[in-house]
Design a protein around this motif. Structure first.
Motif, PDB file in Angstrom:
ATOM      1  N   CYS A   1       0.895  -1.240  -0.054  1.00 19.33           N
ATOM      2  CA  CYS A   1      -0.012   0.024   0.057  1.00 19.33           C
ATOM      3  C   CYS A   1       0.699   1.233   0.177  1.00 19.33           C
ATOM      4  O   CYS A   1       0.295   2.175   0.330  1.00 19.33           O
ATOM      5  CB  CYS A   1      -0.915  -0.152   1.031  1.00 19.33           C
ATOM      6  N   VAL A   2       2.037   1.125  -0.345  1.00 23.91           N
ATOM      7  CA  VAL A   2       3.164   2.298  -0.289  1.00 23.91           C
ATOM      8  C   VAL A   2       2.635   3.305  -1.020  1.00 23.91           C
ATOM      9  O   VAL A   2       2.933   4.595  -1.027  1.00 23.91           O
ATOM     10  CB  VAL A   2       4.420   1.937  -0.381  1.00 23.91           C
ATOM     11  N   ARG A   3       1.949   2.937  -2.359  1.00 26.10           N
ATOM     12  CA  ARG A   3       1.548   3.968  -3.237  1.00 26.10           C
ATOM     13  C   ARG A   3       0.300   3.406  -3.761  1.00 26.10           C
ATOM     14  O   ARG A   3      -0.032   2.205  -3.838  1.00 26.10           O
ATOM     15  CB  ARG A   3       2.601   4.098  -4.585  1.00 26.10           C
TER      16      ARG A   3
ATOM     17  N   ILE B   1      13.758   8.031  -5.113  1.00 23.05           N
ATOM     18  CA  ILE B   1      13.662   9.775  -5.041  1.00 23.05           C
ATOM     19  C   ILE B   1      12.103   9.680  -5.503  1.00 23.05           C
ATOM     20  O   ILE B   1      11.558   9.024  -6.181  1.00 23.05           O
ATOM     21  CB  ILE B   1      14.292  10.343  -6.138  1.00 23.05           C
ATOM     22  N   ILE B   2      11.521  10.888  -4.815  1.00 23.18           N
ATOM     23  CA  ILE B   2      10.115  10.982  -4.782  1.00 23.18           C
ATOM     24  C   ILE B   2       9.972  12.363  -5.571  1.00 23.18           C
ATOM     25  O   ILE B   2      10.733  13.360  -5.049  1.00 23.18           O
ATOM     26  CB  ILE B   2       9.440  10.984  -3.496  1.00 23.18           C
ATOM     27  N   VAL B   3       9.148  12.780  -6.421  1.00 28.68           N
ATOM     28  CA  VAL B   3       9.175  13.866  -7.149  1.00 28.68           C
ATOM     29  C   VAL B   3       7.585  14.165  -6.626  1.00 28.68           C
ATOM     30  O   VAL B   3       6.459  13.368  -6.695  1.00 28.68           O
ATOM     31  CB  VAL B   3       9.042  14.072  -8.625  1.00 28.68           C
TER      32      VAL B   3
ATOM     33  N   THR C   1      12.583   5.560  -8.810  1.00 24.05           N
ATOM     34  CA  THR C   1      11.980   6.949  -8.820  1.00 24.05           C
ATOM     35  C   THR C   1      10.410   6.833  -8.814  1.00 24.05           C
ATOM     36  O   THR C   1       9.838   5.902  -9.333  1.00 24.05           O
ATOM     37  CB  THR C   1      12.204   7.566 -10.278  1.00 24.05           C
ATOM     38  N   PHE C   2       9.797   7.665  -7.947  1.00 21.62           N
ATOM     39  CA  PHE C   2       8.439   7.601  -7.426  1.00 21.62           C
ATOM     40  C   PHE C   2       7.646   8.981  -7.621  1.00 21.62           C
ATOM     41  O   PHE C   2       8.155  10.065  -7.419  1.00 21.62           O
ATOM     42  CB  PHE C   2       8.221   6.955  -6.341  1.00 21.62           C
ATOM     43  N   ILE C   3       6.425   8.953  -8.236  1.00 20.37           N
ATOM     44  CA  ILE C   3       5.376  10.069  -8.071  1.00 20.37           C
ATOM     45  C   ILE C   3       4.790  10.260  -6.760  1.00 20.37           C
ATOM     46  O   ILE C   3       4.391   8.980  -6.373  1.00 20.37           O
ATOM     47  CB  ILE C   3       4.635   9.990  -9.263  1.00 20.37           C
ATOM     48  N   TYR C   4       4.953  11.226  -6.052  1.00 20.79           N
ATOM     49  CA  TYR C   4       4.348  11.007  -4.853  1.00 20.79           C
ATOM     50  C   TYR C   4       2.955  10.727  -4.739  1.00 20.79           C
ATOM     51  O   TYR C   4       2.116  11.439  -5.726  1.00 20.79           O
ATOM     52  CB  TYR C   4       4.371  12.550  -4.078  1.00 20.79           C
ATOM     53  N   SER C   5       2.484   9.699  -3.869  1.00 10.25           N
ATOM     54  CA  SER C   5       1.220   9.299  -3.836  1.00 10.25           C
ATOM     55  C   SER C   5       0.662   9.687  -2.360  1.00 10.25           C
ATOM     56  O   SER C   5       1.315   9.469  -1.424  1.00 10.25           O
ATOM     57  CB  SER C   5       1.158   7.890  -4.209  1.00 10.25           C
ATOM     58  N   ARG C   6      -0.464  10.291  -2.414  1.00  8.80           N
ATOM     59  CA  ARG C   6      -1.151  10.707  -1.152  1.00  8.80           C
ATOM     60  C   ARG C   6      -1.558   9.409  -0.262  1.00  8.80           C
ATOM     61  O   ARG C   6      -2.157   8.432  -0.960  1.00  8.80           O
ATOM     62  CB  ARG C   6      -2.292  11.369  -1.322  1.00  8.80           C
ATOM     63  N   ARG C   7      -1.016   9.046   0.894  1.00  4.56           N
ATOM     64  CA  ARG C   7      -1.682   8.129   1.791  1.00  4.56           C
ATOM     65  C   ARG C   7      -2.219   8.404   3.059  1.00  4.56           C
ATOM     66  O   ARG C   7      -1.767   9.426   3.683  1.00  4.56           O
ATOM     67  CB  ARG C   7      -0.330   7.245   2.176  1.00  4.56           C
ATOM     68  N   ASN C   8      -3.448   7.980   2.995  1.00  2.31           N
ATOM     69  CA  ASN C   8      -4.647   8.350   4.091  1.00  2.31           C
ATOM     70  C   ASN C   8      -3.846   8.246   5.261  1.00  2.31           C
ATOM     71  O   ASN C   8      -3.060   7.391   5.703  1.00  2.31           O
ATOM     72  CB  ASN C   8      -5.884   7.079   3.968  1.00  2.31           C
TER      73      ASN C   8
HETATM   74  N1  5AD Z   1       4.626   8.191  -2.593  1.00  2.99           N
HETATM   75  C1  5AD Z   1       5.623   7.919  -3.409  1.00  2.99           C
HETATM   76  N2  5AD Z   1       6.619   7.230  -3.035  1.00  2.99           N
HETATM   77  C2  5AD Z   1       6.943   6.602  -1.756  1.00  2.99           C
HETATM   78  N3  5AD Z   1       7.620   5.749  -1.025  1.00  2.99           N
HETATM   79  C3  5AD Z   1       7.113   5.846   0.287  1.00  2.99           C
HETATM   80  N4  5AD Z   1       5.998   6.180   0.191  1.00  2.99           N
HETATM   81  C4  5AD Z   1       5.609   7.196  -0.877  1.00  2.99           C
HETATM   82  C5  5AD Z   1       4.659   7.674  -1.412  1.00  2.99           C
HETATM   83  N5  5AD Z   1       3.435   7.972  -0.408  1.00  2.99           N
HETATM   84  C6  5AD Z   1       8.910   5.491  -1.658  1.00  2.99           C
HETATM   85  C7  5AD Z   1      10.027   6.068  -1.181  1.00  2.99           C
HETATM   86  C8  5AD Z   1      10.606   4.831  -0.159  1.00  2.99           C
HETATM   87  C9  5AD Z   1      10.412   3.811  -1.344  1.00  2.99           C
HETATM   88  C10 5AD Z   1      10.333   2.286  -0.858  1.00  2.99           C
HETATM   89  O1  5AD Z   1       8.961   4.045  -1.686  1.00  2.99           O
HETATM   90  O2  5AD Z   1      10.794   6.513  -2.012  1.00  2.99           O
HETATM   91  O3  5AD Z   1      12.121   4.863  -0.115  1.00  2.99           O
END
Ligand code: 5AD
Ligand code: SF4
Length: 458
Positions: A67-69, A323-325, A352-359
């Motif tokens: 559920c991380v994203r 990295i999160i953008v 590389t990850f796009i920031y995802s809103r987590r409740n």
């Molecule tokens: N949105 C995007 N990326 C996330 N990560 C953790 N939570 C989020 C989120 N809400 C990424 C971080 C972490 C990796 C396992 O997942 O970069 O290091």
């Protein structure tokens, strides 16, 4: 505290239920989840099931969720929906769902309401109870939903069905105490707890006896290993103890939080022959104001200084990162700082990850959420910046002779073997009389963008 898994439960189940059957398991998310799935598979195999890659053949279908994203969650919903017709065709099919997603408040009920044909729902803290749940579904025909909202003692001794017979994951600690503001992991995996060093060492020795050559030590933050244990041990000491194990060739570990990576650990990598010259060091952002809002407890300057020290002490080291953008409030200037940092460090690969809103995470409540359009635009530019250095590093390996651990046949080219260098680079190569599990010297004849091509030098 830890307790031992009662293996008798599995043998009793097997006696009761000895028809030959197949199970299908699908895993989303990180290596920790993969390791959990190896344990679930290990238990099922011990009960007499065989693994299948085909859902249609399975008597049990198990989804181990992440559920991380948000996109990981959506995939689970889509996949659960598509099981409806299988259940119709085979009413005896048992569908189980577990993992991090189930630890979120209200999620188990939501799943059961939407997909009432699911038989078993359990979480990360009670995965070791899966055989018991399976037994109850089979004998009593009940639907089971059991989620522990707190971590339990560590359960040792579960059978593990590993993906590879050359390299293995070994979890050294569970949970996370860091509460980065974007991250849901501390809520679903609980607080940090470490396995006892002797349990870890015994597991590694056992793996070496079975022929394994490489291990990757796993934990959300391996550098805080040892806290709370009776033994006087920290991560650097554990690494040195593992390095003494005869027959083991390579040791890697992930993940390191930059704030906790100590000089002792850097020196252990420098001095211990089995510790590979590769460090996964998630930076998340190159902007100090974003790092602060992320609750990362370091600055860009601290991180770059750490990288400098690592490169000085460990020649030829490769660095990988996360990295999160598009974290809330990230401006174009903040993002430019991330790009500059990426160019300066020169990662050998990056998640590389796009920031995802987590409740219910603090970042979800922050103002100034970044638009989807800006997130995607930044994401594409970030990937291009990462790749530029990755490709250049691979190119620079042309002509070099590198030690490769042979893992098997290459996926894309059946004529070639595949393996990785100590620094983690993927090499596809030709060679005669080469066995899986062997360490060979490979001359790099050509670099592709994300892998190397070579031939064995005897
Ligand atoms: N949105 C995007 N990326 C996330 N990560 C953790 N939570 C989020 C989120 N809400 C990424 C971080 C972490 C990796 C396992 O997942 O970069 O290091
Ligand atoms: Fe999440 Fe931060 Fe813990 Fe990593 S260190 S699991 S990103 S809270």
């Amino acid at each position: 505290m830890s307790k031992n898994f009662d293996i008798k439960i599995l043998d009793e189940l097997k006696e009761k239920d000895n028809v030959k059957k197949h199970f299908y398991i699908e895993t989303w998310g990180c290596q920790m989840n993969e390791e959990d799935s190896e344990k679930l598979s290990g238990m099922l195999k011990r009960v007499g099931y065989t693994k299948t890659e085909n859902k249609e053949d399975a008597g049990i279908i198990l989804f181990n969720t992440c559920c991380v994203r948000e996109n990981a969650e959506n995939k689970v919903f889509g996949n659960l929906g598509s099981l409806k017709h299988l259940k119709k065709e085979n009413p005896d099919l048992i569908i189980g769902i577990c993992g991090c997603m189930m630890q979120q408040e209200g999620m188990a009920d939501k799943i059961l309401k939407k997909f009432p044909y699911v038989n078993i729902v359990f979480g990360t803290h009670n995965a070791y109870k899966f055989p018991e749940y399976l037994n109850r579904v089979k004998t009593e025909g009940v639907q089971i939903k059991e989620i522990f909202n707190k971590e339990t003692d560590i359960v040792e001794g579960l059978p593990i069905d590993r993906e590879s017979n050359v390299k293995a994951f070994v979890t050294i600690m569970y949970g996370c105490n860091n509460f980065c503001t974007y991250c849901i992991v501390p809520y679903v995996r609980g607080r940090e707890r470490s396995r006892k060093p002797e349990d870890i060492l015994n597991e590694v020795r056992e793996l070496v006896a079975q022929g394994y050559k490489e291990i990757t030590l796993l934990g959300q933050n391996v550098n805080s290993y040892g806290k709370g244990l009776e033994e006087e041990v920290d991560f650097a000491k554990l690494l040195r103890m593992i390095n003494e194990i005869e027959g083991l060739e390579r040791v890697r570990f992930m993940t390191s939080h930059p704030k906790d990576l100590t000089h002792d650990v850097i020196m252990a990598i420098k001095e211990c022959d089995k510790l590979c010259e590769q460090i996964h060091l998630p930076v998340q952002s190159g902007s100090n104001s974003i790092l602060k809002k992320m609750n990362r407890h370091y600055t860009k300057e601290y991180y770059l200084d750490l990288i400098k020290k690592i490169k000085e002490e460990i020649p030829g080291v490769t660095l990988t990162t996360d990295i999160i953008v598009g974290f809330p409030g990230e401006t174009e200037e903040d993002f430019q700082e991330t790009l500059e940092l990426v160019k300066e460090v020169g990662y050998s690969s990056a998640f590389t990850f796009i920031y995802s809103r987590r409740n219910n995470t603090p970042a979800d409540m922050m103002l100034n959420q970044v638009s989807e359009e800006d997130k995607h635009h930044r994401f594409n530019r970030l990937i291009a910046a990462v790749n530029e250095r990755v490709i250049a590093q691979n190119k620079a390996e042309e002509g070099n002779i590198l030690e490769v651990l042979v893992e098997g046949n290459s996926k894309n080219d059946a004529e070639k073997l595949t393996g990785r260098t100590r620094t983690g680079r993927l090499v596809n190569f030709t060679g005669e009389n080469v066995n899986v599990g062997e360490l060979v010297n490979v001359k790099i004849t050509r670099a592709q963008n994300f892998s190397l091509i070579g031939e064995v030098i005897k």
